[in-house]
Motif scaffolding. Structure first.
Motif, short mmCIF file in Angstrom:
data_model
loop_
_atom_site.label_atom_id
_atom_site.label_comp_id
_atom_site.label_asym_id
_atom_site.label_seq_id
_atom_site.Cartn_x
_atom_site.Cartn_y
_atom_site.Cartn_z
N LYS A 119 26.43 -28.95 33.38
CA LYS A 119 25.89 -27.62 33.69
C LYS A 119 24.41 -27.66 34.08
N GLU A 120 23.62 -28.51 33.41
CA GLU A 120 22.19 -28.53 33.69
C GLU A 120 21.87 -29.10 35.07
N PHE A 121 22.86 -29.69 35.74
CA PHE A 121 22.62 -30.25 37.07
C PHE A 121 23.28 -29.44 38.19
N TRP A 122 23.78 -28.23 37.84
CA TRP A 122 24.43 -27.40 38.85
C TRP A 122 23.47 -26.99 39.96
N GLU A 123 22.23 -26.75 39.61
CA GLU A 123 21.25 -26.33 40.63
C GLU A 123 21.12 -27.41 41.70
N LEU A 124 21.10 -28.67 41.26
CA LEU A 124 21.02 -29.78 42.20
C LEU A 124 22.27 -29.81 43.07
N ALA A 125 23.42 -29.61 42.44
CA ALA A 125 24.67 -29.60 43.20
C ALA A 125 24.69 -28.47 44.21
N ASP A 126 24.12 -27.33 43.84
CA ASP A 126 24.04 -26.20 44.77
C ASP A 126 23.20 -26.57 46.00
N PHE A 127 22.09 -27.27 45.77
CA PHE A 127 21.27 -27.70 46.89
C PHE A 127 22.06 -28.62 47.81
N LEU A 128 22.76 -29.55 47.20
CA LEU A 128 23.47 -30.56 47.99
C LEU A 128 24.60 -29.94 48.81
N THR A 129 25.15 -28.84 48.34
CA THR A 129 26.25 -28.22 49.08
C THR A 129 25.84 -26.97 49.84
N ILE A 164 30.82 -34.08 39.66
CA ILE A 164 29.67 -34.90 40.05
C ILE A 164 28.44 -34.62 39.18
N PRO A 165 28.10 -33.36 38.90
CA PRO A 165 26.99 -33.14 37.97
C PRO A 165 27.25 -33.72 36.58
N ALA A 166 28.52 -33.67 36.12
CA ALA A 166 28.84 -34.25 34.82
C ALA A 166 28.63 -35.77 34.84
N PHE A 167 29.03 -36.38 35.94
CA PHE A 167 28.81 -37.84 36.08
C PHE A 167 27.32 -38.14 36.11
N LEU A 168 26.56 -37.30 36.82
CA LEU A 168 25.11 -37.48 36.87
C LEU A 168 24.52 -37.43 35.46
N GLY A 169 24.98 -36.48 34.65
CA GLY A 169 24.49 -36.37 33.29
C GLY A 169 24.75 -37.63 32.48
N GLU A 170 25.87 -38.31 32.76
CA GLU A 170 26.20 -39.53 32.01
C GLU A 170 25.41 -40.74 32.51
N ILE A 171 25.29 -40.90 33.84
CA ILE A 171 24.61 -42.11 34.32
C ILE A 171 23.11 -42.07 34.02
N LEU A 215 33.48 -44.56 32.95
CA LEU A 215 33.16 -45.03 34.30
C LEU A 215 31.66 -45.16 34.49
N ALA A 216 30.90 -44.20 33.95
CA ALA A 216 29.44 -44.28 34.06
C ALA A 216 28.92 -45.53 33.37
N ARG A 217 29.46 -45.83 32.18
CA ARG A 217 29.04 -47.04 31.46
C ARG A 217 29.42 -48.29 32.25
N LEU A 218 30.66 -48.31 32.73
CA LEU A 218 31.14 -49.48 33.45
C LEU A 218 30.35 -49.71 34.73
N PHE A 219 30.16 -48.64 35.52
CA PHE A 219 29.49 -48.78 36.81
C PHE A 219 28.01 -49.12 36.66
N SER A 220 27.43 -48.85 35.49
CA SER A 220 26.02 -49.20 35.30
C SER A 220 25.84 -50.53 34.58
N THR A 221 26.94 -51.09 34.04
CA THR A 221 26.83 -52.26 33.19
C THR A 221 27.34 -53.54 33.84
N SER A 222 28.53 -53.52 34.42
CA SER A 222 29.16 -54.75 34.90
C SER A 222 29.50 -54.68 36.38
#
Length: 597
Positions: A98-108, A159-166, A206-213
């Motif tokens: 939710k805290e990254f929705w504003e960014l997603a709004d810009f991107l779309t 995508i914002p949820a994934f952003l929050g995790e990475i 996925l966020a952990r995996l894609f940032s780790t290995s």
């Protein structure tokens, strides 16, 4: 008690555990105080200010105001945790991002200036925010992604949820690149976004995996069909035994059309099993000892099938008197000890029975080729034969008679010490039994000089000086001061010293050997605790370090402590983790010196 079990199993995190424990104790105290006044089973908070003040005093508080403040604080905390745990999965995903929705709004929709979006991403921790914006745009673009209207809305939540995790990882740029590669390789983006929306825990993994290995990320990117390994618990469950693994791998080999397909089947099996255990490891579900056993078991299954494939080929191309395989692969080092880590090589010795050296040399060479040659699926394992008789100058394979003669007449102390961890891992069971009988005699029944431990200590000191080469800014988790080799050499010295009398000490696994030595009084309880907990800490750090660098590595630099801190509950404080590392390894070295000096 229940909360402690939930925390131990990593079902709830430390913060939730502490909050619920504190709130539970407070609310139970309030409940008991109410029932003492009314002398009946009731849970209603009094209405009048006077009664609330009396209740506050019974709870050990100053008065009504303090009681109401604490009551609101605790009940609000419990309510927040409850909602977080019991949200519908899709609602949970929305909350994560939710805290990254504003960014997603810009991107779309272009609702904020691009310069502001770049600055936002830079402040969030992206080193290349312009690249990040480009990737986010691709992921959210309905045309590029062939997204339906529903898919577009789902993407704006996922995508914002994934952003929050990475952003919790040390490498958000790399994780985002890997996510884009993964999503771009899938034609059905709307479907994958729907899957992720309903599985918020998978977004975390996925966020952990894609940032780790990089190694496991690349495998999943090449094979998105293995997303089931992550999303389906029954698929993700590990095999319980080597026999179960062999049954599955042999079935895949039967389906393979030709030699190249068989090689790929072996490699895919290894990658999938590594992915399975890695996901549970990153999720905090298993300890490093379990990881070592599982990775070793997978390697054994691959060796067994690889040896059989090599045998079938060599028998056809080299006609001879060999109708039955009389070869044994002896596991050494981490493989022999059930202690493999990610990216471990396989330390083995090829031993055959009979006099057809040429045939078994060809067979040994073919096994190495089957496992090590790169294909489209990479390689299965690299093979290390340095522990064979005479080391690198020795023959690739050795006959059983020559093996026995060498260890009877020529083997040095360090070679006998290395055999403590030796065990059959593939090949002829009958020959394996003969070899283990001979090894038991070499290692435990032959006498040692009274001061043999001095030679072990001399070799350990040399390893630290010549291999570790530690500095104030670099430590070595294996050969450095208080590293895993300190524990292994201490344990093996005591096994050699007492193993002739106590058969229960004759085990290959370091943790099991520690248990046996403690149980028989050779290691004191306080020393055992330091060594066992230290070994677990170092093994966990080794596993994470190898995932981080995608190779076999033992050196830790300042930057590595920063990157690993979150996995050790240090809130991204690398200095705190290094301080703990120094404390633990210093404790290990102190015990090592106690037994050796």
């Amino acid at each position: 008690s229940a909360l402690k079990k939930l925390r131990k199993l990593n079902i709830i995190d430390k913060e939730v555990f502490e909050s619920l424990t504190s709130s539970y104790l407070f609310l139970r105290k309030v409940e008991h105080s109410i029932q003492l006044v009314d002398e009946r089973q009731t849970h209603k908070i009094p209405v009048s200010s006077e009664d609330i003040s009396i209740l506050a005093k019974r709870c050990g508080l100053e008065g009504k105001d303090e009681f109401e403040e604490l009551y609101i604080e605790h009940t609000s905390s419990v309510s927040k945790i409850y909602k977080h745990l019991f949200f519908e999965p899709s609602r949970q995903t929305e909350e994560f991002g939710k805290e990254f929705w504003e960014l997603a709004d810009f991107l779309t929709s272009g609702n904020i200036e691009e310069s502001q979006a770049v600055e936002n991403l830079r402040n969030l921790g992206f080193k290349n925010p312009e690249t990040a914006i480009d990737i986010f745009s691709k992921l959210l673009d309905p045309i590029l992604g062939a997204l339906t209207q529903g898919g577009k809305l789902t993407a704006k939540k996922v995508i914002p949820a994934f952003l929050g995790e990475i952003l919790k990882s040390f490498n958000p740029d790399g994780a985002l690149v890997n996510l884009e590669r993964f999503i771009s390789g899938i034609g059905w983006r709307s479907s994958i976004y729907s899957i992720l929306l309903e599985n918020p825990d998978i977004i975390k993994l996925l966020a952990r995996l894609f940032s780790t290995s990089g190694y496991l990320s690349n495998f999943l990117i090449r094979h998105p069909e293995y997303l089931d390994v992550i999303t389906l618990r029954d698929v993700r469950t590990e095999f319980a035994s080597k026999e179960e693994m062999l049954e599955s791998l042999k079935a895949s080999m039967k389906e393979a059309q030709d030699y190249e397909d068989k090689l790929d089947a072996i490699r895919k099996f290894r990658h999938v099993e590594t992915l399975k255990i890695c996901l549970r490891d990153l999720n905090g579900e298993v300890d490093p000892f379990y990881v070592g056993k599982y990775l070793s078991m997978a390697a054994e299954a691959v060796l067994e099938v690889g040896l059989q494939l090599a045998w079938d080929i060599v028998r056809k191309t080299k006609k001879g008197k060999n109708n039955k395989m009389h070869m044994l692969i002896l596991g050494m080092g981490k493989l022999g000890g059930h202690e493999m880590s990610y990216n471990s090589d396989l330390d083995v010795i090829f031993i055959y029975e009979g006099n057809d050296h040429e045939f078994y040399s060809k067979l040994g060479q073919k096994v190495i080729s089957v496992l090590s040659i790169p294909t489209g699926e990479g390689y299965a394992y690299k093979i290390d034969l340095d522990l064979r008789p005479s080391g690198r100058s020795g023959a690739l394979v050795t006959s059983f008679d020559s093996f026995k003669e060498y260890h009877k007449a020529s083997a040095q102390l360090w070679e006998r010490q290395a055999l403590v961890r030796a065990r059959p891992v593939a090949g002829s069971p009958q020959l394996g039994n003969k070899i283990m009988e001979a090894l038991t005699h070499f290692v435990y029944e032959e006498s040692y000089p009274q001061d043999f431990y001095r030679e072990i200590h001399r070799l350990r000191s040399r390893m630290e000086k010549e291999l570790a080469k530690e500095t104030p800014s670099k430590v070595n988790i294996k050969t450095g001061k208080g590293g895993t080799v300190d524990i292994e050499f201490l344990v093996q010295m005591l096994q050699l010293k007492y193993g002739g009398e106590y058969e229960e000490l004759r085990v290959q696994n370091t943790a099991y050997a520690l248990d046996a030595l403690n149980g028989n009084g050779m290691i004191e309880n306080k020393d055992f605790k330091v060594l066992k907990e230290g070994l677990c800490f170092l093994k966990k750090m080794e596993n994470l370090l190898r995932l981080l660098h995608d190779r076999s590595i033992n050196e830790l630099y300042e930057s590595d402590f920063d990157k690993l801190a979150a996995d050790f509950d240090k809130n991204n404080a690398g200095k705190k983790l290094k301080k703990e590392y120094i404390s633990i390894t210093s404790g290990i070295r102190k015990i090592y010196d106690k037994y050796f000096l």
